[in-house]
Design an enzyme around this catalytic site. Structure first.
Site, PDB file in Angstrom:
ATOM      1  N   HIS A 484       0.581  -1.376   0.102  1.00 57.45           N
ATOM      2  CA  HIS A 484       0.324  -0.172   0.391  1.00 57.45           C
ATOM      3  C   HIS A 484       0.913   1.123  -0.501  1.00 57.45           C
ATOM      4  CE1 HIS A 484      -3.878   1.955   1.220  1.00 57.45           C
ATOM      5  NE2 HIS A 484      -3.131   2.996   1.656  1.00 57.45           N
ATOM      6  N   GLU A 485       2.146   1.265   0.882  1.00 55.60           N
ATOM      7  CA  GLU A 485       2.726   2.645   0.887  1.00 55.60           C
ATOM      8  C   GLU A 485       3.792   2.290  -0.250  1.00 55.60           C
ATOM      9  OE1 GLU A 485       1.813   4.592   3.579  1.00 55.60           O
ATOM     10  OE2 GLU A 485       0.728   3.580   4.276  1.00 55.60           O
ATOM     11  N   HIS A 488       1.901   4.178  -2.926  1.00 56.78           N
ATOM     12  CA  HIS A 488       2.610   5.799  -2.955  1.00 56.78           C
ATOM     13  C   HIS A 488       2.953   6.797  -3.450  1.00 56.78           C
ATOM     14  CE1 HIS A 488      -1.674   6.256  -0.881  1.00 56.78           C
ATOM     15  NE2 HIS A 488      -1.218   6.044   0.764  1.00 56.78           N
ATOM     16  N   GLU A 507      -5.451   7.290  -1.664  1.00 57.36           N
ATOM     17  CA  GLU A 507      -5.588   6.498  -1.044  1.00 57.36           C
ATOM     18  C   GLU A 507      -6.333   5.207  -1.794  1.00 57.36           C
ATOM     19  OE1 GLU A 507      -3.937   5.799   1.510  1.00 57.36           O
ATOM     20  OE2 GLU A 507      -3.644   7.978   2.445  1.00 57.36           O
TER      21      GLU A 507
END
Length: 828
Positions: A484-485, A488, A507
């Site tokens: 997930h990170e 980004h 997000e």
């Protein structure tokens, strides 16, 4: 007067007048003092004239070097040489006070040195709007407004960049005639030439930024501070074109400042870090917060020996000893980014060393950016962003599946990182590269932050913060959060939202992509296994969205709350982030979940392969830029014109997904389909077994009877989450059944998502042997435990309420401010 907003309830103001002046580069020179819990030092800001004023300038020139108005009278300033180390002893009270008390009846709120902090709020400026409206109030001095909060500003001055040796190369006019008039223009011309150097001269650019930041001052500037801003002016200067384009600010942070948190790590050692505050970085340094203010930065940070400084930076900094016991760390960034993405963490972090095979991966994929134009080969396609040394145009970078990475943690967690985290990073980086292509950033540090961190993770340029909660219980939670990170880096950093209310752009994409990355990172999964895992995850997210929609304010459920006015700014460039300061908003998942389901729906409509190809195209077209929802949606629908015939348009997506509260209509019809997934049906069978087991135990009472042997299947972590959520719907589960449940799945050893559901079961059924698990969770998993406090209180059970108060008392001092406020409202 500046609008007063409740810092915990209202919208977040972005005060900077970026339409008039736009910061292009910051240089920070800071000292970190753990005894006083203060970061102190100097910041130099380099500006360009803003786009709005260039267009409306009376000279008619769209150029930052337009000449002074003939009627504008300048005040000639003598060079002012003031040592940084003793700024508080300097006498500049008169200038500051003249500015601060010019309003009628205003009280002098300066301290004995003429300094103003945000709380003191000297009010010599009637309002930012009046003083910044150049077209209507051209007879007033121009006012530069910066975002600033919880800072003590000590002094502001103009920097004499013309005094730098060798700077002549950046001037257009080698001969100066009218010194008082032309010298001011010359300084601004130098800054303009410096900030617009071509990308292949980035090293030279950083060198001269540094030299300019060390140049002497040439006159103090008047300033005042408000709750949310620092306002600066120079007497007699009425336009941003003529305002100094390089200014130096001496300032101190405050221990209670909301941009950083001073705490101790898991080994009990002091540390400080930017924790993703709702007010961003304005309590760390004066800046321009609006996303449009894309800037680069350099930072030198000094701290005591034994501490490690990690930061958003393209280089892996090595400390330099300045004197005995003092080390200096230097970082730089050449890709323009919003100031909100600047991140720092100072602590006694230990580097978790790689094994030999992973070290080889790093060595084989490392590269250094060429410094000469000859060796900087541009890709055949032109990027759409402002010029900088872009990795998408570098042949070596485009082939780099795994960028160099390091892992840092407190000493006591090093073994956990070696076991659970270290080996996952190259797998997840490679999976991301396979999906989206070129990594936007050249390296990655991963830091396990203190237990008071209010999230499971946070991504910034070149650095990811992870909560300690992701480490226990196997690789699943750690891997998915890491994915997930990493996502980004593309969505949220390389591509940012032009309007911060559109959080879903960051997000929603990261949540959707974490599934894609994680499936590829696990390797050797069959298509059916991947599909099953993703459908199970979709069901869990649907249940979470359903619960959140039922238990939150409707206005917080809208992904595009400003609707048609999204992206609009005031004349000065100031704006607000709607609901940006609501304490409860930090815990909401709606922009993650609704954004994820929108993207999942589009992928199913178009087909995953075509959809991922469109994502890669979007990344290539918009990296290094700010976007709105329609930028993505329009590009996507252009690639599939046949969808317009079926009614899929940007307008219909706005109406069904982005502009309304509640669960989107297309999603309501889909909720039942995931229950047919094999992994979900398997859980349903196990739920039935546990309900039957509970009934048998209750009927048997206290009699010890030979237990019928029930064989329970081994479940994946997400299956365990679904199992426990399903059992939470049961009205009565007896203690013996709960004991059996914990032993069967070793729930205390599972990941934090599973243990969270276990704690909810413990609280609901007042299972006293499990209270220790709840206490441990509230202490060690603060990123996830906030609403457990509410569940402990709602039962009106004395033991549970006592437990809640005990845990809060122990954690409150170091707890994140928003978390502490939400919990306090539950308890008191």
């Amino acid at each position: 007067m500046e609008t007063q907003l409740d810092p915990m309830k209202d919208d977040l103001p972005l005060m900077a007048n970026t339409s008039y002046m736009l910061v292009k580069h910051y240089i920070l020179d800071l000292d970190v003092d753990f005894k006083s819990k203060v970061i102190e030092g100097v910041i130099v800001l380099f500006f360009e004239t803003g786009s709005r004023y260039r267009k409306t300038s009376s000279t008619g020139k769209d150029d930052c070097q337009s000449q002074f108005d003939e009627t504008c009278k300048m005040r000639a300033s003598e060079p002012c040489h003031i040592p940084v180390t003793n700024v508080s002893a300097c006498s500049f009270k008169t200038e500051c006070n003249d500015f601060a008390v010019c309003g009628k009846g205003e009280e002098d709120t300066s301290d004995k040195n003429g300094n103003y902090s945000n709380e003191e709020q000297a009010s010599g400026i009637s309002s930012s709007k009046d003083c910044c409206d150049i077209e209507n109030h051209g007879n007033k001095d121009f006012l530069l407004v910066l975002d600033c909060c919880d800072l003590s500003v000590l002094k502001v001055e103009e920097v004499d960049v013309a005094a730098v040796s060798g700077i002549e190369k950046f001037t257009r006019s080698p001969k100066l005639t009218d010194v008082s008039k032309e010298l001011e223009n010359l300084r601004n011309q130098i800054i303009h030439e410096l900030v617009t150097l071509p990308a292949d001269r980035w090293k030279e650019q950083l060198y001269y930024f540094t030299r300019c930041s060390q140049a002497p001052g040439c006159g103090e500037l008047l300033f005042t501070t408000g709750t949310w801003s620092l306002e600066i002016k120079k007497s007699g200067i009425q336009s941003p074109t003529d305002f100094p384009h390089a200014i130096r600010i001496w300032y101190k942070t405050k221990p209670e400042g909301r941009s950083v948190t001073w705490t101790t790590d898991q080994s009990g050692r002091p540390c400080v870090y930017t924790m993703g505050s709702p007010i961003n970085n304005r309590a760390l340094f004066p800046c321009q917060e609006p996303p449009v203010a894309l800037s680069t930065w350099q930072a030198s940070v000094r701290t005591a020996a034994g501490f490690v400084v990690l930061m958003s930076g393209e280089n892996s900094a090595e400390p330099v000893q300045l004197q005995e016991g003092i080390l200096s760390w230097y970082y730089y960034v050449t890709m323009p980014m919003p100031a909100s993405t600047f991140t720092i963490a100072v602590g006694c972090w230990q580097e978790v060393k790689k094994q030999s095979f992973t070290a080889a991966i790093q060595t084989n994929t490392d590269f250094s950016l060429p410094s000469s134009q000859a060796s900087f080969r541009w890709h055949e396609e032109i990027c759409g962003h402002v010029e900088y040394p872009c990795r998408f145009q570098n042949p070596a970078a485009r082939l780099q599946a795994v960028i160099p990475y390091r892992v840092f943690a407190p000493w006591c967690l090093m073994e956990h990182c070696k076991k659970h985290l270290l080996h996952l990073i190259p797998q997840c980086l490679s999976a991301a590269y396979t999906t989206l292509g070129t990594h936007p950033f050249s390296r990655l540090d991963v830091l396990i932050v203190p237990s008071n961190f209010s999230s499971l993770g946070m991504a910034s340029p070149h650095i990811i913060f992870l909560s300690q909660s992701v480490l226990p219980g196997g690789s699943h939670l750690c891997g998915t959060r890491l994915c997930h990170e990493i996502a980004h880096a593309w969505f949220g950093l390389a591509i940012g939202a032009r309007d911060w209310t559109e959080e879903w752009i960051s997000e929603g994409f990261a949540t959707f992509l974490e599934d894609i990355f994680w499936a590829r990172a696990q390797q050797q999964l069959s298509h059916d296994e991947v599909k099953g895992q993703q459908e199970l995850k979709a069901l869990l997210r649907w249940r979470r969205l359903r619960d959140e929609v039922q238990n939150s304010e409707e206005e917080l459920q809208v992904l595009r709350p400003k609707k048609e006015s999204t992206g609009e700014l005031s004349e000065s460039g100031a704006s607000v982030v709607k609901h940006g300061l609501k304490a409860e908003k930090i815990f909401m998942q709606v922009h993650y979940l609704k954004g994820y389901f929108l993207l999942r729906s589009l992928a199913r409509t178009i087909g995953e392969a075509s959809y991922l190809a469109s994502l890669r195209k979007f990344v290539h077209k918009f990296h290094g830029q700010l976007v709105l929802s329609q930028d993505f949606l329009c590009m996507l629908l252009e690639d599939i014109p046949e969808q317009k015939e079926s009614g899929l348009t940007v307008e219909s997506i706005f109406q069904n997904w982005l502009d309304t509260s509640g669960i989107p209509k297309p999603l309501l019809e889909e909720g039942e389909t995931w229950k047919e997934c094999h992994l979900v049906r398997q859980v349903s069978g196990e739920v039935t077994k546990w309900i039957q087991t509970n009934q048998r135990i209750r009927k048997s009472g206290k009699k010890k009877r030979k237990r019928d042997e029930v064989v329970f299947q081994k479940l994946l972590p997400d299956q365990l989450v679904l199992l426990l959520e399903s059992l939470l719907e049961e009205k009565m589960l007896c203690p013996r059944m709960l004991q059996c449940l914990e032993k069967t799945y070793q729930l205390r050893e599972q990941d934090a998502e599973v243990r969270h559901r276990w704690c909810e079961l413990v609280v609901k059924h007042k299972y006293v042997p499990g209270y220790g698990d709840v206490e441990k969770f509230l202490r060690e998993d603060q990123a996830m435990g906030v609403y457990l406090y509410g569940e402990l209180m709602v039962n009106e059970d004395a033991k549970q309420q006592e437990l809640a108060h005990k845990c809060f008392a122990a954690a409150r001092e170091h707890m994140d401010a928003s978390s502490a406020k939400v919990v306090a409202e539950m308890l008191f």
